[in-house]
Design an enzyme around this catalytic site. Structure first.
Site, PDB file in Angstrom:
ATOM      1  N   ASP A  42       0.823  -1.210   0.000  1.00 27.64           N
ATOM      2  CA  ASP A  42       0.000   0.000   0.000  1.00 27.64           C
ATOM      3  C   ASP A  42       0.852   1.253   0.000  1.00 27.64           C
ATOM      4  O   ASP A  42       2.056   1.208  -0.177  1.00 27.64           O
ATOM      5  CB  ASP A  42      -1.051  -0.032   1.115  1.00 27.64           C
ATOM      6  CG  ASP A  42      -0.455  -0.400   2.449  1.00 27.64           C
ATOM      7  OD1 ASP A  42       0.631   0.124   2.768  1.00 27.64           O
ATOM      8  OD2 ASP A  42      -1.064  -1.219   3.162  1.00 27.64           O
ATOM      9  N   LYS A  64      -5.103   2.432  -0.076  1.00 28.20           N
ATOM     10  CA  LYS A  64      -5.392   2.637   1.346  1.00 28.20           C
ATOM     11  C   LYS A  64      -4.870   3.945   1.898  1.00 28.20           C
ATOM     12  O   LYS A  64      -4.376   4.016   3.008  1.00 28.20           O
ATOM     13  CB  LYS A  64      -4.871   1.479   2.206  1.00 28.20           C
ATOM     14  CG  LYS A  64      -5.853   0.335   2.285  1.00 28.20           C
ATOM     15  CD  LYS A  64      -5.575  -0.555   3.462  1.00 28.20           C
ATOM     16  CE  LYS A  64      -6.592  -0.371   4.548  1.00 28.20           C
ATOM     17  NZ  LYS A  64      -6.295  -1.113   5.754  1.00 28.20           N
ATOM     18  N   MET A 179      -2.686   8.775  13.199  1.00 29.33           N
ATOM     19  CA  MET A 179      -3.927   9.141  12.505  1.00 29.33           C
ATOM     20  C   MET A 179      -4.720  10.195  13.278  1.00 29.33           C
ATOM     21  O   MET A 179      -5.947  10.143  13.333  1.00 29.33           O
ATOM     22  CB  MET A 179      -4.809   7.886  12.309  1.00 29.33           C
ATOM     23  CG  MET A 179      -4.140   6.823  11.482  1.00 29.33           C
ATOM     24  SD  MET A 179      -5.086   5.291  11.394  1.00 29.33           S
ATOM     25  CE  MET A 179      -4.715   4.534  12.951  1.00 29.33           C
TER      26      MET A 179
HETATM   27  N1  SAH Z   1       1.435   0.153  10.800  1.00 25.92           N
HETATM   28  C1  SAH Z   1       1.868   1.536  10.743  1.00 25.92           C
HETATM   29  C2  SAH Z   1       0.752   2.484  11.069  1.00 25.92           C
HETATM   30  C3  SAH Z   1      -0.350   2.490  10.037  1.00 25.92           C
HETATM   31  S1  SAH Z   1      -1.651   3.619  10.413  1.00 25.92           S
HETATM   32  C4  SAH Z   1       3.064   1.713  11.678  1.00 25.92           C
HETATM   33  O1  SAH Z   1       3.359   0.827  12.488  1.00 25.92           O
HETATM   34  O2  SAH Z   1       3.746   2.720  11.558  1.00 25.92           O
HETATM   35  C5  SAH Z   1      -1.185   4.999   9.433  1.00 25.92           C
HETATM   36  C6  SAH Z   1      -0.679   6.111  10.312  1.00 25.92           C
HETATM   37  O3  SAH Z   1       0.644   5.840  10.695  1.00 25.92           O
HETATM   38  C7  SAH Z   1      -0.606   7.462   9.661  1.00 25.92           C
HETATM   39  O4  SAH Z   1      -1.848   8.106   9.675  1.00 25.92           O
HETATM   40  C8  SAH Z   1       0.377   8.171  10.548  1.00 25.92           C
HETATM   41  O5  SAH Z   1      -0.223   8.579  11.747  1.00 25.92           O
HETATM   42  C9  SAH Z   1       1.314   7.055  10.888  1.00 25.92           C
HETATM   43  N2  SAH Z   1       2.525   7.022  10.043  1.00 25.92           N
HETATM   44  C10 SAH Z   1       2.930   6.038   9.240  1.00 25.92           C
HETATM   45  N3  SAH Z   1       4.126   6.331   8.696  1.00 25.92           N
HETATM   46  C11 SAH Z   1       4.493   7.523   9.181  1.00 25.92           C
HETATM   47  C12 SAH Z   1       5.632   8.354   9.034  1.00 25.92           C
HETATM   48  N4  SAH Z   1       6.653   8.013   8.236  1.00 25.92           N
HETATM   49  N5  SAH Z   1       5.670   9.516   9.709  1.00 25.92           N
HETATM   50  C13 SAH Z   1       4.661   9.881  10.510  1.00 25.92           C
HETATM   51  N6  SAH Z   1       3.560   9.148  10.688  1.00 25.92           N
HETATM   52  C14 SAH Z   1       3.468   7.972  10.050  1.00 25.92           C
END
Ligand code: SAH
Length: 506
Positions: A42, A64, A179
């Site tokens: 994704d 997504k 999020m």
């Molecule tokens: N599984 C992922 C989270 C997925 S939910 C993890 O463990 O990181 C998606 C959310 O993750 C986004 O809305 C944001 O809040 C956060 N996110 C993912 N990558 C990011 C990044 N590089 N910098 C800041 N926030 C991030």
């Protein structure tokens, strides 16, 4: 367990890709990617990681991003179950960790129910890594003894929220929201209502660990105004608590001189990895745009013949890693190996060429102090006498200074074209260049390949920093009408990185 259809059993790896910096993928994740035949990924997955899958692997993008789902979660789950049943080796790649707000639990459950074998490869979650790259430790003895990772997806002002805001409203117990940008005002209001002090520090990390990282630090009182003022958006991690203050002391990633710079890499694709990795580490974004590629010379016979009778020489000179590869390819075709060298002495133009030889078990006798042909000539003259025979194994198109100097001094110099560089046609090169801040040339042929693709090269480059790996390449670039701003003084990728960093600070 009956594989009733008699098909080879498929398997699904749920792999966490890490938060963005491709260096944060795990070794196990990289191994899973390298062997998969189907990749389902994704939008949070970095292209550099997607490219680790084999070229013939089927890559399925399932989207997504908030508001623009390409497939629903149920469809994605059904897809990976079906691919596994079809006997595929599937990597389901997810941003960050597979189980942190990523619905990996549901996908694993569906696989378990369907009897499709699977493995979980955890990833580095953005919840911890994005603060780390902002210089915010999620725990610190001076500030907290726990942290909570929470979703900010539910609007706490609209009816029911499963979050216990009374517990979260504690500056000594860090809260990390994912999020949360859409509901930030509601979250802040709720924390306040539950007694969180207005001067509690808040850190927001947008696109953490990437060259596009942005960090906002504020307080509960000021954060909503500051978000409006700066325009910082999702995807972001919101950290609330006293640990945020540590950024003042340990900010590092986005303080590097090349942070955020977009750097065009024109060298051949098979040599770009090292450089790209170095750029990621420096917080810069490599834009890969090879302008040349390496292939066989017009007539491959002389290179093969020379490899066959290399023992007739006193010295053999390699002027690039490509020459080393070509030599060993030729030996391989002859059914021979490194013993062909006997006691012939071996010179490499620089450390990378020497390293390529070392990987073949060959220790070189000579690397000149400066990595150019002139210096090879000087050093060889000091170590040989007139009449000595020297084989120069090099590119089809190369400068003549080395053989000429040797011959003028009575040495026998045989030149063999071991490989040829050809131009790569890249219709997107001008557009990629426009996106770049810095354009790098690591050989004269990369300059020629650039001009071949972009007729108005000098106009296009006028507003860019042009960087050359050494004086010869710089001269070729200047002759093409480019204003060269950076020239490395050690003619390697390391030297170029140092020169770029110095120039960025100046
Ligand atoms: N599984 C992922 C989270 C997925 S939910 C993890 O463990 O990181 C998606 C959310 O993750 C986004 O809305 C944001 O809040 C956060 N996110 C993912 N990558 C990011 C990044 N590089 N910098 C800041 N926030 C991030």
């Amino acid at each position: 367990m009956g594989s009733s259809a008699g098909r080879a059993a498929g398997k699904v790896w749920l792999v966490g890709a890490g938060p963005g910096d491709p260096g944060l993928l795990t070794l196990k994740g990289a191994r899973a990617l390298a062997q998969c035949d189907t990749l389902v990924y994704d939008y949070l997955a970095s292209p550099a990681i997607v490219s680790l899958a084999p070229p013939d692997c089927e890559k399925i993008y399932v989207g997504k991003k908030a508001g623009q789902h390409t497939l629903t979660q149920d469809q994605i789950t059904a897809l990976i179950v079906q691919l596994g049943r079809d006997g595929k080796k599937v990597v389901r790649l997810k941003g960050g960790d597979v189980f942190v707000f990523a619905r990996g639990g549901e996908e694993a459950h569906a696989l378990a129910q369907a009897g499709v074998p699977f493995e979980i490869v955890p990833g580095i979650t953005s919840a911890i890594a994005a603060p780390a790259y902002a210089g915010i430790p999620v725990t610190h003895r001076d500030h907290n003894t726990s942290f909570t990772i929470a979703t900010g997806h539910e609007d706490p002002t609209k009816g029911y929220s499963s979050l216990d805001f009374a517990k979260l409203a504690n500056r000594k117990a860090t809260t990390i929201f994912l999020m949360a940008m859409g509901n930030l005002a509601g979250i802040v209001a709720k924390l306040r209502e539950n007694g969180l002090e207005g001067d509690t520090p808040v850190g927001i990390v947008h696109e953490g660990t990437k060259p596009t990282q942005e960090v906002l630090t504020a307080t509960i009182d000021t954060v909503i105004d500051e978000v409006a003022r700066t325009g910082i958006t999702a995807p972001a991690i919101v950290v609330i608590g006293d640990v945020v203050r540590e950024r003042e002391r340990i900010r590092w990633f986005d303080a590097q001189p090349l942070f955020g710079k977009r750097v065009l890499v024109t060298r051949p694709a098979h040599q770009a990895d090292d450089f790209a990795t170095r750029l990621w580490e420096a917080g810069a974004e490599p834009i890969l745009a090879p302008t040349i590629a390496i292939g066989p010379p017009r007539d491959p016979a002389p290179a093969r013949d020379a490899a066959a009778c290399v023992r007739e020489y006193d010295w053999v000179v390699f002027t690039s890693r490509n020459g080393v590869d070509a030599f060993f390819d030729a030996l391989g075709e002859l059914g021979r190996d490194a013993r062909a060298f006997g006691d012939v002495r071996i010179a490499a133009i620089g450390p990378k060429t020497a390293e390529a030889l070392a990987m073949r078990g060959i220790r070189v006798d000579l690397i000149p102090p400066e990595f150019v042909n002139e210096a090879v000539a000087t050093e060889l003259l000091a170590r040989t006498v007139p009449g000595d025979r020297i084989l120069i194994y090099r590119a089809q198109e190369a400068r003549e200074v080395l053989p000429e100097t040797l011959r003028e001094n009575g040495r026998v110099a045989d030149v063999v074209a071991a490989y040829a560089t050809r131009f790569v046609d890249d219709p997107d090169l001008a557009e990629k260049t426009e996106r770049a801040d810095i354009v790098t040339f690591t050989s004269s042929s990369t300059v020629a390949g650039f001009v071949h693709n972009v007729p108005h090269a000098s106009a296009l480059l006028a507003s860019k920093t042009v960087a050359a790996i050494g004086p010869i390449t710089a001269k070729t670039a200047r002759d093409a009408g480019f204003r060269v701003g950076v020239v490395a003084d050690e003619f390697t990728v390391d030297g170029l990185m140092r020169a770029l960093a110095t120039a960025a600070v100046a």
